[in-house]
Scaffold this motif. Sequence first.
Motif, mmCIF file in Angstrom:
data_model
loop_
_atom_site.group_PDB
_atom_site.id
_atom_site.type_symbol
_atom_site.label_atom_id
_atom_site.label_comp_id
_atom_site.label_asym_id
_atom_site.label_seq_id
_atom_site.Cartn_x
_atom_site.Cartn_y
_atom_site.Cartn_z
ATOM 1 N N ASN A 32 3.180 1.885 -11.862
ATOM 2 C CA ASN A 32 2.105 1.154 -12.439
ATOM 3 C C ASN A 32 1.615 0.639 -10.976
ATOM 4 N N THR A 33 0.451 0.727 -10.619
ATOM 5 C CA THR A 33 0.049 0.174 -9.422
ATOM 6 C C THR A 33 -0.306 -1.034 -9.519
ATOM 7 N N ILE A 34 0.575 -2.005 -8.453
ATOM 8 C CA ILE A 34 0.523 -3.505 -8.621
ATOM 9 C C ILE A 34 -0.027 -3.832 -7.274
ATOM 10 N N PRO A 35 -1.219 -4.356 -7.214
ATOM 11 C CA PRO A 35 -2.057 -4.710 -6.005
ATOM 12 C C PRO A 35 -1.330 -5.647 -5.192
ATOM 13 N N HIS A 36 -0.776 -6.671 -5.620
ATOM 14 C CA HIS A 36 -0.517 -7.893 -5.000
ATOM 15 C C HIS A 36 1.120 -8.100 -4.525
ATOM 16 N N LYS A 37 1.946 -6.945 -4.490
ATOM 17 C CA LYS A 37 3.155 -6.947 -4.263
ATOM 18 C C LYS A 37 3.465 -6.765 -2.477
ATOM 19 N N SER A 38 4.292 -7.154 -2.078
ATOM 20 C CA SER A 38 4.327 -7.091 -0.559
ATOM 21 C C SER A 38 5.263 -5.778 -0.257
ATOM 22 N N ILE A 39 5.250 -5.541 1.017
ATOM 23 C CA ILE A 39 6.095 -4.342 1.450
ATOM 24 C C ILE A 39 7.489 -4.329 1.028
ATOM 25 N N ASP A 40 8.274 -5.623 1.095
ATOM 26 C CA ASP A 40 9.814 -5.665 0.568
ATOM 27 C C ASP A 40 9.792 -5.628 -0.670
ATOM 28 N N GLU A 41 8.879 -5.839 -1.542
ATOM 29 C CA GLU A 41 9.065 -5.583 -3.082
ATOM 30 C C GLU A 41 8.791 -4.211 -3.417
ATOM 31 N N TYR A 42 7.756 -3.543 -2.695
ATOM 32 C CA TYR A 42 7.732 -2.135 -3.040
ATOM 33 C C TYR A 42 8.919 -1.411 -2.574
ATOM 34 N N VAL A 43 9.356 -1.830 -1.461
ATOM 35 C CA VAL A 43 10.726 -1.122 -0.915
ATOM 36 C C VAL A 43 11.900 -1.296 -2.105
ATOM 37 N N PHE A 44 12.111 -2.368 -2.628
ATOM 38 C CA PHE A 44 12.946 -2.599 -3.718
ATOM 39 C C PHE A 44 12.713 -1.609 -4.782
ATOM 40 N N ILE A 45 11.276 -1.593 -5.399
ATOM 41 C CA ILE A 45 11.031 -0.762 -6.306
ATOM 42 C C ILE A 45 11.306 0.769 -6.183
ATOM 43 N N PHE A 46 10.855 1.242 -4.712
ATOM 44 C CA PHE A 46 11.186 2.666 -4.388
ATOM 45 C C PHE A 46 12.630 3.128 -4.545
ATOM 46 N N ARG A 47 13.517 2.210 -3.846
ATOM 47 C CA ARG A 47 14.805 2.309 -3.762
ATOM 48 C C ARG A 47 15.321 2.525 -4.961
ATOM 49 N N ASP A 48 15.062 1.621 -6.005
ATOM 50 C CA ASP A 48 15.567 1.810 -7.373
ATOM 51 C C ASP A 48 15.071 2.990 -7.923
ATOM 52 N N ILE A 49 13.924 3.480 -7.796
ATOM 53 C CA ILE A 49 13.722 4.630 -8.455
ATOM 54 C C ILE A 49 14.411 5.909 -7.822
ATOM 55 N N TYR A 50 14.577 5.830 -6.594
ATOM 56 C CA TYR A 50 15.461 6.834 -5.823
ATOM 57 C C TYR A 50 16.727 6.912 -6.093
ATOM 58 N N ARG A 51 17.407 5.614 -6.730
ATOM 59 C CA ARG A 51 18.735 5.881 -7.002
ATOM 60 C C ARG A 51 18.785 6.408 -8.391
ATOM 61 N N LYS A 52 17.666 6.135 -9.299
ATOM 62 C CA LYS A 52 17.696 6.713 -10.828
ATOM 63 C C LYS A 52 17.465 8.286 -10.549
ATOM 64 N N GLN A 79 3.929 1.569 4.953
ATOM 65 C CA GLN A 79 4.998 0.589 5.528
ATOM 66 C C GLN A 79 6.243 0.401 4.612
ATOM 67 N N SER A 80 6.279 0.669 3.528
ATOM 68 C CA SER A 80 7.100 0.677 2.402
ATOM 69 C C SER A 80 8.022 1.888 2.711
ATOM 70 N N LEU A 81 7.323 2.779 2.753
ATOM 71 C CA LEU A 81 8.166 4.234 2.781
ATOM 72 C C LEU A 81 8.570 4.658 4.162
ATOM 73 N N TYR A 82 8.013 3.968 5.222
ATOM 74 C CA TYR A 82 8.561 4.130 6.415
ATOM 75 C C TYR A 82 9.838 3.342 6.569
ATOM 76 N N GLU A 83 9.985 2.099 6.072
ATOM 77 C CA GLU A 83 11.213 1.424 5.760
ATOM 78 C C GLU A 83 12.272 2.319 5.204
ATOM 79 N N ILE A 84 11.944 3.085 4.379
ATOM 80 C CA ILE A 84 13.006 3.922 3.555
ATOM 81 C C ILE A 84 13.341 5.065 4.331
ATOM 82 N N HIS A 85 12.528 5.738 4.678
ATOM 83 C CA HIS A 85 12.522 7.026 5.399
ATOM 84 C C HIS A 85 12.747 6.958 6.767
ATOM 85 N N LYS A 86 12.181 6.321 7.618
ATOM 86 C CA LYS A 86 11.865 6.278 9.062
ATOM 87 C C LYS A 86 11.136 7.373 9.541
#
Length: 259
Positions: A32-52, A79-86
């Motif tokens: 889901n698109t969540i407009p008010h989350k921070s970069i760190d929050e999206y990094v956490f969400i993305f990493r969780d999905i990557y593990r899944k 920026q969230s994806l850059y934090e994960i993948h560089k």
Amino acid sequence: MLLIINIGNSNLHFGIFNSNSDLKCNCSWNINTIPHKSIDEYVFIFRDIYRKYDIFSKFRIQNIIIGSVVPSLTNIIKQSLYEIHKIVPIIVDRKTASPIKHYSHQLGTDLYANAIAAYTLYKSKNYSFFLVVDFGTALSFTCIDKCGNLQGVIIAPGVNSSLKALIENTSLLSNIELKKPPSILGYYTERCIQSGIIYGYLSMVEGLINRVNQELKTNCFVITTGGYSHIYTPLTKKIHIIDKFHTMKGLKMLFHWNY
């Protein structure tokens, strides 16, 4: 591997494709698109999905491309994806070069990608025009000719938006499952609403296809995509092909033409 993210008003669509010209999607998921989350929050969400999905062990991401219709989220996701993948994600939009010719200052990246994919994949067919019906947050129709000229766009309220508005503004209604009812006329509220949403929107889609064909004085080759396309496509003969990755393919083509 190429990671593609299509940022929509309702969902973020992710797809992993080979870096070559192959258009097969190896893995995909939506959140889901969540407009008010921070970069760190999206990094956490993305990493969780990557593990899944075990992304890091299965795929070696080399490039990232983003198409977005939500400007406020574009840089946050980048920026969230850059934090994960560089890897610095590449942003594409209607100004990114392609064989498509248009003069719109408001054309959404998703509609641009839809036009690109339709032109590239189906221009060899014996049709002069192609029409992409996208069952997304909005119901959109994007028309392009076989020379790559954008003919225009139609935008209507999306299926889910209309259903939610009806439920939220009617006190006696609860959540309705969006599926084909057993008959057009119903006795129970749920089936009555299902009929209105399914067959009402189907009639609109068929009616607009007919009107576009009349205006162009020929029949378009019609492609459907988007979250609810699988519900409507089997119910009509006006649609020639369904492709849930159609928009993603258009974004991938933009990447290959420019990078």
